[in-house]
Design an enzyme around this catalytic site. Sequence first.
Site, short mmCIF file in Angstrom:
data_model
loop_
_atom_site.label_atom_id
_atom_site.label_comp_id
_atom_site.label_asym_id
_atom_site.label_seq_id
_atom_site.Cartn_x
_atom_site.Cartn_y
_atom_site.Cartn_z
N CYS A 1 0.84 -1.20 0.00
CA CYS A 1 0.00 0.00 0.00
C CYS A 1 0.87 1.25 0.00
O CYS A 1 2.06 1.18 0.29
CB CYS A 1 -0.88 0.03 1.24
N GLY A 30 -0.29 0.36 -5.03
CA GLY A 30 -1.59 -0.27 -4.85
C GLY A 30 -2.62 0.32 -5.77
O GLY A 30 -2.69 1.55 -5.91
N ASN A 104 0.20 0.87 6.01
CA ASN A 104 0.95 0.12 5.00
C ASN A 104 1.72 -0.95 5.74
O ASN A 104 2.48 -0.65 6.66
CB ASN A 104 1.90 1.07 4.24
N GLY A 105 1.53 -2.20 5.32
CA GLY A 105 2.23 -3.30 5.97
C GLY A 105 1.23 -4.38 6.35
O GLY A 105 0.06 -4.30 6.00
N TYR A 245 11.94 -4.36 -6.32
CA TYR A 245 10.75 -4.32 -7.15
C TYR A 245 9.72 -3.25 -6.79
O TYR A 245 9.20 -2.56 -7.66
CB TYR A 245 10.05 -5.69 -7.11
#
Length: 458
Positions: A1, A30, A104-105, A245
């Site tokens: 995210c 995202g 996020n996570g 990435y």
Amino acid sequence: CGIFGIYCPDKKLEVAKVTYFGLYALQHRGQESSGIAVNDTGTILYHKDNGLVNEVFNEVVLNHLKGHSAIGHVRYSTTGKNDRENAQPLVVKYRKGHMALVHNGNLVNAHIIREKLEQEGAIFQTTIDSEVIANLISRNRIKSDNIEEAILKTMDEIKGAYSLLILTPNKLIAVRDPYGLRPLVMGKINNSICFASETCALDTVGAEYIRDVEPGEIVTVTKDGIKSTKYRQSFKHLCVFEFIYFARADSYLDGISVYEIRKKLGKQLCKESYVECDIVIGVPDSGTTAAIGFSEEAKIPFSEGFVKNRYIGRTFIKPEQSQREISVRLKLNPLKNNVAGKRVVLIDDSIVRGTTSRKIIKMLRDAGAREVHLRISSPPVLFPCYYGIDTPDRKELIAANYTTQEIAKILGADSLEYLSLEGLNSVFENKLQNFCTACFSGEYITEIPEGFNKYIFE
Ligand code: SF4
Ligand code: MG
């Protein structure tokens, strides 16, 4: 995210619009849902829905979202179904006002905490682990002098990866887990303070980078300024896959250039697995930078192998397998003039299931490539990620089930080589112990509680 937040004490900036552009720059993190919440001294207004940032928001909606602070989120689902109710920000009633939260996570023990809270009668509106965090903060707040103390208590309970932004009636709070697994940076525009998953979002909104939020740090912004609170312990374990990435190449994470790392990965890959060829091509976009590094090191020309349809999001992130199959073909078309009759080195950043590489190699052969040698700028992905990157179970990870030679055969490549873990370590100046590498090494930095399953809430 991806997350973004801003606190503008004098309301000189339209915080919702700044957040919109910040999220736009984080769209690669995202594509499933987008949302923004604004706080006008205790009243929180928000809008969120499934879709890309520019699909969910328009001028009219943004004009309604007025306030002195804002947070926003773009969602990439790892925990919880891809439902509208799971979009963030999560907005809850909290003591004398509202609280909004973006995350996020991925927590590894949310299922245990949630089970316990449900046994005590708690009600949940969503299936995301972020709601567990909101619940704990609210509970811990009852016996704490301030919200920072409640957050510290919550940090004792939750395990895993979390970069959080929280809006309360008079604060904007940024939190990074004690391992710093997911990135989070801080910047400023005049006297406004903002936070973002990556520096590319700061650049986009014209903010000046101040610093990264530290692992285990709570940064509170109020009209009186900035305050930092530290968790009792912290370690540096930023996700190495962010560099390989996930993050955008123009971002700096913990002060390190993603672009530089990717180029060095390509150079190192060449040192380890040079092969005589006519051209080096990268799988757009994620393999391009490493391909440039490989080409420089090998002194073989870099060439464009594909044209990419720019109007499609990242294929991998769409959750359904069927969607993924179509989108590879939608997204890339080989440049016959560049590849026909050539011996090609094809560079990609990673192989997860192998679906992408197999299709791309077939495309290259159909376009007339004489040989296709696949080189991967990261080690084999052997273990699932539990910290917020959507890698599948071991049984779907191709490298966990086949030898490199077998994989080359399955993918239809003339040869296949991965970067070694030692090579990855050397690119990070032998400081790889300060990063999470669990999907390559299996060395998870937290315990993974029994019964943990990324899709536990579905
Ligand atoms: Fe990143 Fe891999 Fe660690 Fe997940 S397991 S946080 S993808 S390095
Ligand atoms: Mg790719």
